[in-house]
Design a protein around this motif. Structure first.
Motif, mmCIF file in Angstrom:
data_model
loop_
_atom_site.group_PDB
_atom_site.id
_atom_site.type_symbol
_atom_site.label_atom_id
_atom_site.label_comp_id
_atom_site.label_asym_id
_atom_site.label_seq_id
_atom_site.Cartn_x
_atom_site.Cartn_y
_atom_site.Cartn_z
ATOM 1 N N LYS A 84 -6.938 8.799 -3.474
ATOM 2 C CA LYS A 84 -7.623 7.544 -3.750
ATOM 3 C C LYS A 84 -7.570 7.158 -5.227
ATOM 4 O O LYS A 84 -7.648 5.973 -5.561
ATOM 5 C CB LYS A 84 -9.079 7.631 -3.287
ATOM 6 C CG LYS A 84 -9.228 7.767 -1.766
ATOM 7 C CD LYS A 84 -10.685 7.778 -1.347
ATOM 8 C CE LYS A 84 -10.813 7.858 0.171
ATOM 9 N NZ LYS A 84 -12.233 7.872 0.626
ATOM 10 N N LYS A 128 -3.523 -1.901 10.379
ATOM 11 C CA LYS A 128 -4.886 -2.278 9.976
ATOM 12 C C LYS A 128 -5.114 -2.030 8.489
ATOM 13 O O LYS A 128 -5.829 -2.783 7.820
ATOM 14 C CB LYS A 128 -5.924 -1.511 10.795
ATOM 15 C CG LYS A 128 -7.371 -1.920 10.485
ATOM 16 C CD LYS A 128 -8.360 -1.158 11.332
ATOM 17 C CE LYS A 128 -9.787 -1.649 11.064
ATOM 18 N NZ LYS A 128 -10.188 -1.468 9.642
ATOM 19 N N THR A 129 -4.494 -0.987 7.956
ATOM 20 C CA THR A 129 -4.633 -0.698 6.525
ATOM 21 C C THR A 129 -4.269 -1.914 5.688
ATOM 22 O O THR A 129 -4.979 -2.275 4.733
ATOM 23 C CB THR A 129 -3.711 0.475 6.132
ATOM 24 O OG1 THR A 129 -4.147 1.651 6.812
ATOM 25 C CG2 THR A 129 -3.744 0.719 4.628
ATOM 26 N N GLU A 146 3.567 -3.871 4.736
ATOM 27 C CA GLU A 146 3.041 -3.633 6.081
ATOM 28 C C GLU A 146 4.121 -3.402 7.124
ATOM 29 O O GLU A 146 3.864 -2.873 8.201
ATOM 30 C CB GLU A 146 2.157 -4.800 6.502
ATOM 31 C CG GLU A 146 2.866 -6.125 6.740
ATOM 32 C CD GLU A 146 3.173 -6.905 5.486
ATOM 33 O OE1 GLU A 146 3.906 -7.911 5.564
ATOM 34 O OE2 GLU A 146 2.684 -6.516 4.399
ATOM 35 N N ASP A 187 -6.723 -4.794 5.875
ATOM 36 C CA ASP A 187 -7.884 -4.528 5.026
ATOM 37 C C ASP A 187 -7.560 -4.778 3.554
ATOM 38 O O ASP A 187 -8.400 -5.289 2.802
ATOM 39 C CB ASP A 187 -8.361 -3.089 5.214
ATOM 40 C CG ASP A 187 -8.963 -2.837 6.599
ATOM 41 O OD1 ASP A 187 -9.339 -3.827 7.258
ATOM 42 O OD2 ASP A 187 -9.046 -1.668 7.009
ATOM 43 N N ILE A 188 -6.335 -4.414 3.139
ATOM 44 C CA ILE A 188 -5.924 -4.689 1.756
ATOM 45 C C ILE A 188 -5.899 -6.203 1.521
ATOM 46 O O ILE A 188 -6.351 -6.691 0.480
ATOM 47 C CB ILE A 188 -4.537 -4.076 1.468
ATOM 48 C CG1 ILE A 188 -4.612 -2.548 1.504
ATOM 49 C CG2 ILE A 188 -4.004 -4.550 0.111
ATOM 50 C CD1 ILE A 188 -3.256 -1.863 1.464
ATOM 51 N N GLU A 191 -1.829 1.878 11.696
ATOM 52 C CA GLU A 191 -1.056 1.773 10.464
ATOM 53 C C GLU A 191 -1.122 0.360 9.884
ATOM 54 O O GLU A 191 -1.213 0.172 8.669
ATOM 55 C CB GLU A 191 0.414 2.142 10.721
ATOM 56 C CG GLU A 191 0.643 3.565 11.190
ATOM 57 C CD GLU A 191 0.491 3.719 12.700
ATOM 58 O OE1 GLU A 191 0.476 4.874 13.164
ATOM 59 O OE2 GLU A 191 0.393 2.697 13.398
ATOM 60 N N THR A 197 -0.878 5.440 6.766
ATOM 61 C CA THR A 197 -0.898 4.382 5.756
ATOM 62 C C THR A 197 -2.244 4.376 5.055
ATOM 63 O O THR A 197 -3.267 4.764 5.634
ATOM 64 C CB THR A 197 -0.652 2.992 6.373
ATOM 65 O OG1 THR A 197 -1.661 2.720 7.360
ATOM 66 C CG2 THR A 197 0.724 2.909 7.018
ATOM 67 N N ALA A 198 -2.252 3.937 3.820
ATOM 68 C CA ALA A 198 -3.476 3.881 3.020
ATOM 69 C C ALA A 198 -3.275 2.905 1.876
ATOM 70 O O ALA A 198 -2.138 2.573 1.526
ATOM 71 C CB ALA A 198 -3.811 5.269 2.471
ATOM 72 N N PRO A 199 -4.356 2.434 1.269
ATOM 73 C CA PRO A 199 -4.197 1.637 0.053
ATOM 74 C C PRO A 199 -3.593 2.495 -1.055
ATOM 75 O O PRO A 199 -3.684 3.728 -1.019
ATOM 76 C CB PRO A 199 -5.640 1.226 -0.300
ATOM 77 C CG PRO A 199 -6.407 1.372 0.974
ATOM 78 C CD PRO A 199 -5.764 2.532 1.684
ATOM 79 N N GLY A 247 -8.955 0.392 -2.277
ATOM 80 C CA GLY A 247 -8.742 -0.482 -1.124
ATOM 81 C C GLY A 247 -8.012 -1.752 -1.493
ATOM 82 O O GLY A 247 -7.487 -2.451 -0.632
ATOM 83 N N GLY A 302 0.823 -1.193 0.000
ATOM 84 C CA GLY A 302 0.000 0.000 0.000
ATOM 85 C C GLY A 302 0.862 1.250 0.000
ATOM 86 O O GLY A 302 2.013 1.231 -0.464
#
Length: 444
Positions: free
Chosen positions: A177, A383-384, A288, A387-388, A381, A305-307, A319, A159
């Motif tokens: 996004k 958890k992102t 990660e 989820d990915i 951080e 952190t993000a996708p 995502g 991500g």
């Protein structure tokens, strides 16, 4: 997870594994004759090298030995695929019985050559329903043509890791996004200084650590091969779209030569001198482990952190991301396959073992139960990336008979495109398809 980039080892690994076809024979139907309840010592080879990772492996093995007092495990770490394959070819008592590798790209070769035993008979005998234990994408990259010659041992999701302080200073309130937003944000975060940079929004070139063509292509949900098994890079518009988008970003951030000159000042990917840690880049395409490593390196800024962003026409799929991971298998030449299976089964399917290991080395768990475990240590951080890993549109590069050679061929094209050596991208993709099909035909 501190490691060398997987693809840097693929070319060597593929060449080495191919020799095993004549040296190894799998025991289909689980014809292994050893008694797993007798006293036995297994040789387990893995690639981890950092002290914290080696310690985590030793602790996991200690828990296994406590549960299986008749089985002792001799652990050898920091082993490359090349060294593993040399030992498998040589055979004998010193060769590994169980192997863990970072090179998921070589699974097709591992299975096709017979280097590793098919684990399907062991799974059936133990009553393990792999479809209910492992996420679908992880099963895809650990088998080839129905031969489940490896199983997932932890998971990597890719991500965006970013400097929240730099975002705030630039007036950016949330991570991008879509790709157009990503390009705009990267430009806002870039502060040029003559022929260099005071701060770069992101290093977009394909040599920029984890910024590989495969990581980026995943955001377009690519189809590498058609139903006929032929390479389909030219037929899937996503590949040309990704190559053009990356090339445009390179141009907007200063051009290939300026960016590569700046990249030459970067420290090692796995050290405290990483450019993200030092504030040289404000965003980083990574796994990660990066946020935890940055904190351990003592960064003074807040980390987000993000996708990774998606193409503008796929905004509904935001995502998703590229998934990969570590694999584990049993050497076909081992005479201790039933005992070896007990170790593989424990490390890959036991929820507690998977969770404890994931916590220790900051990786995403590789089983469905471990992903939902209350004992999994989850920071915002981290958890992102969980989820990915769970996202239904996350994807990976498929296994092939030539291992990761087809990815190297695609990567070579991407290098040429970003440098400006290939202007006609559709023609370049068509030529790449031909080469990939030729290489796979030779590997079968």
């Amino acid at each position: 997870m501190p490691r060398n980039s997987r693809l840097t080892a693929v070319a060597t690994a593929v060449a080495a594994i191919s020799v095993l076809a004549s040296a190894c024979t799998g025991q289909s139907g689980n014809a292994a004759a050893d008694d797993p309840d007798k006293e036995v010592t297994l040789n387990f080879w893995h690639g981890w090298s950092a002290p914290s990772e080696a310690k985590a492996i030793e602790e996991n093995i200690a828990r296994f030995e406590k549960a299986h007092p008749n089985i002792k495990v001799k652990v050898t770490g920091n082993m490359t695929d090349d060294k593993i394959n040399q030992a498998l070819r040589a055979g004998g008592d010193k060769a590994p019985d169980v192997v863990s590798s970072f090179t998921t790209d070589s699974v097709g070769k591992f299975c096709n050559s017979g280097a590793f035993a098919d684990l399907n008979p062991f799974l059936r005998k133990s009553g393990v329903d792999k479809a209910k234990v492992f996420p679908k994408t992880l099963l895809e990259y650990t088998q080839f043509n129905g031969n489940q010659c490896t199983l997932p041992l932890l998971n990597d999701a890719y991500g965006l890791v970013y400097n929240k302080d730099a975002f705030k200073a630039a007036g950016i309130t949330e991570p991008p996004k879509t790709w157009s937003q990503f390009t705009e944000v990267a430009q806002k975060l870039t502060k040029s200084s003559g022929d260099s940079y005071d701060q770069l929004g992101i290093m977009p070139t394909y040599h920029g650590y984890e910024t590989t063509p495969m990581r980026l292509a995943a955001q377009w949900s690519p189809q590498y091969f058609g139903a006929d098994g032929k390479s389909s890079l030219a037929k899937d518009p996503g590949f040309a779209s990704m190559l053009n988008a990356q090339k445009d970003l390179v141009a907007k951030l200063g051009g290939y030569e300026k960016l590569e000159k700046f990249r030459s000042t970067f420290g090692d990917e796995w050290s405290a001198e990483h450019p993200f840690h030092k504030g040289q880049v404000a965003m980083q395409i990574d796994g990660e482990w990066r946020a935890a490593m940055a904190k351990e390196a003592g960064v003074t800024f807040e980390i987000g952190t993000a996708p990774l962003p998606v193409p503008d026409d796929q905004a509904a799929d935001y995502g998703k991301g590229y998934l990969s991971g570590t694999i584990m298998g049993i050497a076909s030449g081992s005479r201790k396959q039933n005992a070896s299976w007990e170790l593989v089964k424990y490390m890959t399917t036991d929820t507690e073992a998977v969770v404890v290991f994931a916590n220790a080395i900051h990786n995403v768990p590789s089983t469905l139960a471990a992903l939902e475990s209350p004992n999994l240590q989850v920071t915002p951080e981290f958890k992102t990336f969980l989820d990915i890993a769970r996202h239904p549109r996350s994807n990976t590069t498929p296994a092939q008979a030539d291992g990761g050679t087809y990815q190297l061929t695609f990567q070579d094209l991407a290098y040429a495109v970003e440098k400006g050596d290939v202007a006609d991208i559709p023609a370049g993709l068509a030529k790449t398809d031909q080469q990939i099909d030729t290489d796979i035909a030779k590997a079968k």
